[in-house]
Write a protein that holds these residues in place. Structure first.
Motif, PDB file in Angstrom:
ATOM      1  N   UNK A 116       0.832  -1.210   0.000  1.00  0.00           N
ATOM      2  CA  UNK A 116       0.000   0.000   0.000  1.00  0.00           C
ATOM      3  C   UNK A 116       0.859   1.251   0.000  1.00  0.00           C
ATOM      4  N   UNK A 117       0.300   2.333  -0.534  1.00  0.00           N
ATOM      5  CA  UNK A 117       1.040   3.582  -0.451  1.00  0.00           C
ATOM      6  C   UNK A 117       1.152   3.989   1.018  1.00  0.00           C
ATOM      7  N   UNK A 118       2.206   4.721   1.305  1.00  0.00           N
ATOM      8  CA  UNK A 118       2.551   5.046   2.688  1.00  0.00           C
ATOM      9  C   UNK A 118       1.424   5.748   3.433  1.00  0.00           C
ATOM     10  N   UNK A 119       0.703   6.651   2.765  1.00  0.00           N
ATOM     11  CA  UNK A 119      -0.363   7.384   3.441  1.00  0.00           C
ATOM     12  C   UNK A 119      -1.482   6.447   3.892  1.00  0.00           C
ATOM     13  N   UNK A 120      -1.821   5.457   3.077  1.00  0.00           N
ATOM     14  CA  UNK A 120      -2.846   4.488   3.480  1.00  0.00           C
ATOM     15  C   UNK A 120      -2.346   3.628   4.641  1.00  0.00           C
ATOM     16  N   UNK A 121      -1.096   3.202   4.578  1.00  0.00           N
ATOM     17  CA  UNK A 121      -0.535   2.410   5.682  1.00  0.00           C
ATOM     18  C   UNK A 121      -0.579   3.198   6.981  1.00  0.00           C
ATOM     19  N   UNK A 122      -0.294   4.495   6.904  1.00  0.00           N
ATOM     20  CA  UNK A 122      -0.323   5.344   8.096  1.00  0.00           C
ATOM     21  C   UNK A 122      -1.730   5.372   8.702  1.00  0.00           C
ATOM     22  N   UNK A 123      -2.745   5.563   7.868  1.00  0.00           N
ATOM     23  CA  UNK A 123      -4.125   5.608   8.362  1.00  0.00           C
ATOM     24  C   UNK A 123      -4.522   4.259   8.958  1.00  0.00           C
ATOM     25  N   UNK A 124      -4.134   3.168   8.304  1.00  0.00           N
ATOM     26  CA  UNK A 124      -4.450   1.830   8.824  1.00  0.00           C
ATOM     27  C   UNK A 124      -3.795   1.633  10.184  1.00  0.00           C
ATOM     28  N   UNK A 125      -2.532   2.081  10.309  1.00  0.00           N
ATOM     29  CA  UNK A 125      -1.827   1.942  11.586  1.00  0.00           C
ATOM     30  C   UNK A 125      -2.522   2.759  12.679  1.00  0.00           C
ATOM     31  N   UNK A 126      -3.036   3.933  12.320  1.00  0.00           N
ATOM     32  CA  UNK A 126      -3.706   4.800  13.283  1.00  0.00           C
ATOM     33  C   UNK A 126      -5.054   4.246  13.737  1.00  0.00           C
ATOM     34  N   UNK A 127      -5.854   3.733  12.796  1.00  0.00           N
ATOM     35  CA  UNK A 127      -7.236   3.405  13.144  1.00  0.00           C
ATOM     36  C   UNK A 127      -7.721   2.040  12.674  1.00  0.00           C
ATOM     37  N   UNK A 128      -6.927   1.341  11.863  1.00  0.00           N
ATOM     38  CA  UNK A 128      -7.353   0.028  11.385  1.00  0.00           C
ATOM     39  C   UNK A 128      -8.377   0.117  10.259  1.00  0.00           C
ATOM     40  N   UNK A 129      -8.904  -1.028   9.877  1.00  0.00           N
ATOM     41  CA  UNK A 129      -9.900  -1.097   8.815  1.00  0.00           C
ATOM     42  C   UNK A 129     -11.126  -1.828   9.346  1.00  0.00           C
ATOM     43  N   UNK A 130     -12.237  -1.673   8.628  1.00  0.00           N
ATOM     44  CA  UNK A 130     -13.434  -2.454   8.916  1.00  0.00           C
ATOM     45  C   UNK A 130     -13.491  -3.512   7.829  1.00  0.00           C
ATOM     46  N   UNK A 131     -13.490  -4.773   8.237  1.00  0.00           N
ATOM     47  CA  UNK A 131     -13.384  -5.854   7.262  1.00  0.00           C
ATOM     48  C   UNK A 131     -14.757  -6.387   6.849  1.00  0.00           C
ATOM     49  N   UNK A 132     -14.947  -6.475   5.532  1.00  0.00           N
ATOM     50  CA  UNK A 132     -16.146  -7.091   4.957  1.00  0.00           C
ATOM     51  C   UNK A 132     -15.872  -8.588   4.910  1.00  0.00           C
ATOM     52  N   UNK A 133     -16.729  -9.363   5.525  1.00  0.00           N
ATOM     53  CA  UNK A 133     -16.540 -10.812   5.546  1.00  0.00           C
ATOM     54  C   UNK A 133     -17.495 -11.465   4.551  1.00  0.00           C
ATOM     55  N   UNK A 134     -17.104 -12.610   4.045  1.00  0.00           N
ATOM     56  CA  UNK A 134     -17.911 -13.296   3.033  1.00  0.00           C
ATOM     57  C   UNK A 134     -19.340 -13.556   3.498  1.00  0.00           C
ATOM     58  N   UNK A 135     -19.526 -13.838   4.805  1.00  0.00           N
ATOM     59  CA  UNK A 135     -20.887 -14.152   5.250  1.00  0.00           C
ATOM     60  C   UNK A 135     -21.814 -12.948   5.118  1.00  0.00           C
ATOM     61  N   UNK A 136     -21.254 -11.742   5.005  1.00  0.00           N
ATOM     62  CA  UNK A 136     -22.109 -10.566   4.809  1.00  0.00           C
ATOM     63  C   UNK A 136     -22.808 -10.609   3.456  1.00  0.00           C
ATOM     64  N   UNK A 137     -22.216 -11.331   2.494  1.00  0.00           N
ATOM     65  CA  UNK A 137     -22.814 -11.344   1.164  1.00  0.00           C
ATOM     66  C   UNK A 137     -24.119 -12.120   1.146  1.00  0.00           C
ATOM     67  N   UNK A 138     -24.345 -12.981   2.150  1.00  0.00           N
ATOM     68  CA  UNK A 138     -25.607 -13.713   2.215  1.00  0.00           C
ATOM     69  C   UNK A 138     -26.749 -12.756   2.554  1.00  0.00           C
ATOM     70  N   UNK A 139     -26.523 -11.911   3.549  1.00  0.00           N
ATOM     71  CA  UNK A 139     -27.531 -10.927   3.964  1.00  0.00           C
ATOM     72  C   UNK A 139     -26.892  -9.546   4.049  1.00  0.00           C
ATOM     73  N   UNK A 140     -26.472  -8.971   2.895  1.00  0.00           N
ATOM     74  CA  UNK A 140     -25.761  -7.693   2.960  1.00  0.00           C
ATOM     75  C   UNK A 140     -26.644  -6.548   3.441  1.00  0.00           C
ATOM     76  N   UNK A 141     -27.966  -6.719   3.377  1.00  0.00           N
ATOM     77  CA  UNK A 141     -28.851  -5.635   3.774  1.00  0.00           C
ATOM     78  C   UNK A 141     -29.155  -5.646   5.267  1.00  0.00           C
ATOM     79  N   UNK A 142     -28.577  -6.561   6.016  1.00  0.00           N
ATOM     80  CA  UNK A 142     -28.823  -6.593   7.456  1.00  0.00           C
ATOM     81  C   UNK A 142     -27.995  -5.495   8.120  1.00  0.00           C
ATOM     82  N   UNK A 143     -28.637  -4.340   8.335  1.00  0.00           N
ATOM     83  CA  UNK A 143     -27.874  -3.215   8.851  1.00  0.00           C
ATOM     84  C   UNK A 143     -27.515  -3.383  10.321  1.00  0.00           C
ATOM     85  N   UNK A 144     -27.975  -4.440  10.964  1.00  0.00           N
ATOM     86  CA  UNK A 144     -27.585  -4.709  12.346  1.00  0.00           C
ATOM     87  C   UNK A 144     -26.387  -5.642  12.440  1.00  0.00           C
ATOM     88  N   UNK A 145     -25.792  -5.975  11.292  1.00  0.00           N
ATOM     89  CA  UNK A 145     -24.610  -6.835  11.328  1.00  0.00           C
ATOM     90  C   UNK A 145     -23.448  -6.067  11.962  1.00  0.00           C
TER      91      UNK A 145
END
Length: 162
Positions: A116-145
C-alpha cells in the motif's frame, strides 16, 4: 457545519463493462443501508457528479462538503499503477489538512499492507480497517450486522428533523 454529505465514497472504478461486486455494493447496498435505513447522505462518483461537470473540481468540492471519506480497499485499488484522483485528494485532505475523517472498508482480504502507499498504511496503523466478511454477502442488507454497526460508529451522528 456547512457540509452537504455525510460521506464521500472512494472505490475502484472498473473500466470494463462487467459489473462487479464492489460497484453493486457502492450503488445498491451502501445507499440502501446508509441512506434509506440510517438516514445518511452519501456522495457517490457516477451518481452525484453530473456529466459535463469538471470532474476534478467536482470531486474536490464534494469532498469538502463531506464529513467523512470512505475508501473501499480492494486488490484493484491497491494494485492500480496510478491511484485515482479522488484517492489522492482524499488522502491529502485527511493527512495534510486534517480536514476529513477517513473510514477504510477492507472489501477483500488484503493480507500484508506493505504494498500500500505510505499514506494508506499510516491511516491503517492509526485506526485500522473495517473488514467485509464473506458471510455478509448472504444478507448484505442486514444493517444490524457487526460490519454495519462498525461503519455507523465511525459515521457522524445523524440529526433527524422532526
Amino acid at each position: 457545519d456547512g457540509k452537504t454529505y455525510d460521506a464521500y465514497i472512494i472505490y475502484p472504478r472498473s473500466h470494463t463493462n462487467e459489473a462487479n461486486f464492489v460497484e453493486y455494493f457502492v450503488y445498491q447496498i451502501m445507499p440502501d443501508i446508509l441512506e434509506n435505513k440510517c438516514g445518511y447522505k452519501l456522495c457517490i462518483y457516477g451518481r452525484d457528479i453530473y456529466p459535463g461537470e469538471d470532474t476534478a473540481n467536482a470531486i474536490e468540492m464534494r469532498m469538502q462538503k463531506s464529513r467523512r471519506l470512505i475508501i473501499l480497499l480492494t486488490h484493484q485499488l491497491i494494485n492500480c499503477e496510478e491511484p485515482a484522483y479522488d484517492q489522492h485528494i482524499a488522502l491529502y485532505n485527511a493527512l495534510i489538512q486534517n480536514d476529513a475523517k477517513v473510514i477504510l472498508l477492507e472489501m477483500e482480504t488484503i493480507g500484508t499492507y506493505e504494498t500500500l502507499q505510505e499514506s494508506l498504511r499510516f491511516i491503517i496503523k492509526q485506526q485500522g480497517t473495517i473488514k467485509w466478511k464473506e458471510q455478509h454477502t448472504v444478507h448484505p442488507q442486514s444493517f444490524n450486522s457487526r460490519f454495519w454497526k462498525q461503519v455507523r460508529y465511525h459515521m457522524p451522528p445523524t440529526y433527524k428533523s422532526s
